[in-house]
Motif scaffolding. Structure first.
Motif, mmCIF file in Angstrom:
data_model
loop_
_atom_site.group_PDB
_atom_site.id
_atom_site.type_symbol
_atom_site.label_atom_id
_atom_site.label_comp_id
_atom_site.label_asym_id
_atom_site.label_seq_id
_atom_site.Cartn_x
_atom_site.Cartn_y
_atom_site.Cartn_z
ATOM 1 N N TRP A 246 0.839 -1.211 0.000
ATOM 2 C CA TRP A 246 0.000 0.000 0.000
ATOM 3 C C TRP A 246 0.870 1.255 0.000
ATOM 4 N N PHE A 247 1.874 1.283 0.852
ATOM 5 C CA PHE A 247 2.763 2.451 0.911
ATOM 6 C C PHE A 247 3.457 2.677 -0.428
ATOM 7 N N ILE A 248 3.981 1.589 -1.015
ATOM 8 C CA ILE A 248 4.699 1.719 -2.285
ATOM 9 C C ILE A 248 3.771 2.231 -3.379
ATOM 10 N N GLU A 249 2.564 1.694 -3.384
ATOM 11 C CA GLU A 249 1.592 2.123 -4.406
ATOM 12 C C GLU A 249 1.210 3.587 -4.229
ATOM 13 N N LYS A 250 0.880 4.003 -3.013
ATOM 14 C CA LYS A 250 0.404 5.368 -2.785
ATOM 15 C C LYS A 250 1.514 6.398 -2.966
ATOM 16 N N LEU A 251 2.751 6.013 -2.690
ATOM 17 C CA LEU A 251 3.864 6.946 -2.860
ATOM 18 C C LEU A 251 4.440 6.891 -4.273
ATOM 19 N N ASP A 252 4.004 5.886 -5.038
ATOM 20 C CA ASP A 252 4.448 5.718 -6.422
ATOM 21 C C ASP A 252 5.969 5.690 -6.511
ATOM 22 N N ILE A 253 6.556 4.745 -5.753
ATOM 23 C CA ILE A 253 8.010 4.612 -5.706
ATOM 24 C C ILE A 253 8.418 3.228 -6.204
ATOM 25 N N PHE A 254 9.732 2.976 -6.283
ATOM 26 C CA PHE A 254 10.238 1.711 -6.812
ATOM 27 C C PHE A 254 9.547 0.536 -6.123
ATOM 28 N N PRO A 255 8.980 -0.385 -6.907
ATOM 29 C CA PRO A 255 8.152 -1.456 -6.325
ATOM 30 C C PRO A 255 8.943 -2.662 -5.826
ATOM 31 N N SER A 256 9.654 -2.510 -4.714
ATOM 32 C CA SER A 256 10.244 -3.685 -4.076
ATOM 33 C C SER A 256 9.128 -4.657 -3.726
ATOM 34 N N LYS A 257 9.457 -5.921 -3.698
ATOM 35 C CA LYS A 257 8.441 -6.954 -3.430
ATOM 36 C C LYS A 257 8.884 -7.815 -2.259
ATOM 37 N N GLN A 258 7.930 -8.055 -1.325
ATOM 38 C CA GLN A 258 8.236 -8.842 -0.128
ATOM 39 C C GLN A 258 7.816 -10.294 -0.321
ATOM 40 N N TYR A 259 8.668 -11.198 0.161
ATOM 41 C CA TYR A 259 8.385 -12.637 0.138
ATOM 42 C C TYR A 259 8.695 -13.194 1.528
ATOM 43 N N GLU A 260 7.915 -14.180 1.945
ATOM 44 C CA GLU A 260 8.072 -14.704 3.309
ATOM 45 C C GLU A 260 8.457 -16.181 3.287
ATOM 46 N N PHE A 261 9.313 -16.553 4.220
ATOM 47 C CA PHE A 261 9.680 -17.950 4.411
ATOM 48 C C PHE A 261 9.523 -18.303 5.893
ATOM 49 N N ALA A 262 9.473 -19.582 6.189
ATOM 50 C CA ALA A 262 9.263 -20.039 7.562
ATOM 51 C C ALA A 262 10.455 -19.682 8.434
ATOM 52 N N ARG A 263 10.180 -19.133 9.602
ATOM 53 C CA ARG A 263 11.249 -18.804 10.537
ATOM 54 C C ARG A 263 11.809 -20.083 11.148
ATOM 55 N N LEU A 264 12.993 -19.991 11.681
ATOM 56 C CA LEU A 264 13.648 -21.146 12.291
ATOM 57 C C LEU A 264 13.258 -21.249 13.757
#
Length: 558
Positions: A246-264
């Motif tokens: 939401w922040f990236i979209e509303k600020l119209d900035i470089f679209p980094s993308k988040q991915y999640e993996f299982a914690r240890l």
């Protein structure tokens, strides 16, 4: 890091690697840029090590780079001590970061973007207390109640936000919130807090700021500023991803993308920074680098190697669902590494005296033994032998069961690298405890001379005249419960501390240990792997047990 790379070639791609390969093939990104973003409010632990290996490992595999960025947005809990320790740990694990950044580098830009959100009608200054905000946020089945300050004008919000920065209000008097949706199914999207007032000295910016961005606001924008292509987080942040986007979209900035993996999650320990800090402050352990702690500095002091931790991270793999990993896998990994590299010596942990009655008094004989049987290039060491020796107390049994092959009355064993001896008598003290074992030796049984004679038992020893007094710290699991996340609610995690997690023994080692310069753990034959402790000195030799020789875990056979 050859071990990791060779293993990676043998297995299938994990889901993050599949994403990266698709992004590169589709031309979405020309190169890979990841980051490791710790908050400098504590020491890194084995869970962070997995994240470090993943982020740096992915970038290396795909010819990219990794930034080290400190999320220093809460000066009340952060310290340069933690910054230094984090950099030391990442370097020790064998990784080099492309650039070193701090969220505080971006404070001015983040502030400007917050003003932009206000101007777009997407953020407002709220005067509610923390308790009121929490109460009015609603529940998963009930919509939240909008703040009475939600409809302030853009002009008023800009003025108040600037005055917050200038320090005109007390802590807790005002916060800046995003204006999203107070009935959103994701509770984090119900007008989250972007800035709060904190009057605390910052380790880098000093007293220049008294408003600080929340993690959810600073994180994605910092990724965007650095043009991070793949922002890899642990699974608990999956509910944060909509806000990140939401922040990236509303600020119209470089679209980094988040991915999640299982914690240890690891058996017989805890990973919570709060609990680890409490263990330190309450004196349950001696410090962050206590060898019983799951911290990287604790594992280092315990004798774990960077290679073993990288191997462990590779073995654990990358999953989409949380699970708990058996500590014995980590122990197996360090054995795998040390077995190839560790120098061998003899040490007696719980000594009892043994006298060879028919060996000449005042005579010292030298036996040669390989420094490491796994590495012929390591050469040989000299071991002095004499009439009086120390052996392990549990290597003798007066009334042994069947198939007991160590020393017993009338029985024979070989002293490792030297002669066969036979037990002739025992001497007790006034309490009936055995204080000396009397034996005879067979002069013809010397290795390399005469006819080889085989006996079923072999035990280790050190010469009394040449023995080096050594404090041996036998570390074990910190807790008695395997799954510390499933303990009863009415119990405290400290109720499950293992009273035998540290046992200190006054033992003896062979003199060759004094010339060891390997700087990694050594193997005390038949006992386990031990490393010289940082408290060791010329006057007081101290060795910590890294791990025993026997493994409770075995790799799956293909």
């Amino acid at each position: 890091m050859e071990v990791i790379e060779s293993l990676a070639e043998e297995r299938q791609l994990n889901f993050i690697e599949e994403i990266i390969e698709k992004d590169l093939a589709d031309g979405k990104h020309q190169s890979v840029l990841t980051r490791f973003p710790p908050e400098p409010n504590g020491y890194l632990h084995i869970g962070h090590a997995k994240s470090i290996c993943l982020n740096f490992g992915l970038a290396k595999r795909y010819g990219g780079k990794t930034n080290l960025r400190f999320d220093d947005t809460n000066p009340a809990k952060e310290d340069v001590e933690y910054v230094d320790s984090i950099k030391e740990d990442v370097s020790w694990l064998g990784f080099e970061w492309a650039a070193e950044f701090y969220a505080s580098d971006y404070f001015e830009q983040l502030y400007t973007w917050a003003q932009d959100l206000i101007k777009k009608g997407l953020a407002y200054v709220d005067d509610q207390t923390q308790e009121e905000i929490r109460e009015n946020r609603g529940t998963v089945t009930k919509a939240g109640i909008p703040s009475p300050w939600r409809e302030r004008s853009v002009e008023e919000n800009l003025d108040l936000f600037e005055r917050m920065r200038l320090g005109e209000f007390k802590e807790g008097a005002k916060v800046l919130r995003a204006k999203i949706d107070m009935s959103h199914s994701n509770m984090l999207m119900r007008d989250p807090i972007l800035y709060r007032i904190i009057y605390a000295h910052h380790h880098r910016t000093g007293d220049n700021w008294c408003i600080y961005p929340m993690y959810d606001y600073a994180h994605g924008q910092s990724d965007s500023i650095e043009k991070i292509t793949h922002s890899i987080c642990t699974l608990e942040f999956d509910v944060h991803r909509p806000l990140y986007d939401w922040f990236i979209e509303k600020l119209d900035i470089f679209p980094s993308k988040q991915y999640e993996f299982a914690r240890l999650n690891l058996t017989y320990t805890v990973m919570s920074k709060r609990k680890l800090l409490e263990l330190v402050r309450s004196g349950f352990v001696t410090g962050w680098d206590d060898p019983r702690m799951p911290t990287i500095c604790g594992l280092r002091r315990r004798g774990y190697t960077p290679e073993s931790i990288r191997l462990f991270a590779e073995k654990v793999g990358v999953a989409k669902r949380d699970n708990i990993i058996d500590l014995s896998l980590l122990e197996w990994c360090v054995r795998e590494d040390l077995n190839k590299r560790a120098n061998r010596y003899m040490a007696v942990i719980d000594p009892v005296k043994l006298t060879i009655s028919n060996y000449p008094e005042g005579t010292t004989e030298i036996f040669r033994a390989p420094v490491n049987q796994e590495n012929p290039d390591a050469g040989y060491r000299e071991i002095p032998f004499s009439r009086e020796l120390y052996i392990e107390r549990d290597d003798f049994m007066e009334n042994p069961p069947k198939k007991y092959f160590r020393l017993k009355p009338g029985g024979e064993v070989r002293l490792k690298y030297s002669y066969i001896i036979k037990c002739e008598d025992i001497i007790r003290d006034n309490n009936g405890d055995i204080i000396e074992i009397i034996c005879t030796y067979d002069p013809e049984s010397k290795p390399g001379t005469g006819e080889w004679r085989s006996v079923k038992g072999t035990i280790h020893w050190v010469s009394v005249a040449n023995a080096v007094e050594t404090e041996l710290r036998l570390f074990d699991r910190l807790f008695t419960e395997a799954d510390m996340d499933s303990i009863p609610q009415e119990k405290s995690y400290t109720d499950f501390l293992n009273p035998d997690s540290l046992v200190i023994k006054a033992g003896y080692t062979e003199p060759a240990i004094l010339t060891d310069t390997s700087q990694i753990a050594v193997q005390f034959e038949r006992n386990g792997y031990f490393i010289k402790d940082s408290e060791s000195s010329e006057e007081r030799l101290v060795y910590n047990r890294t791990v025993g020789l026997k493994s409770a875990w075995a790799p799956q056979q293909s």
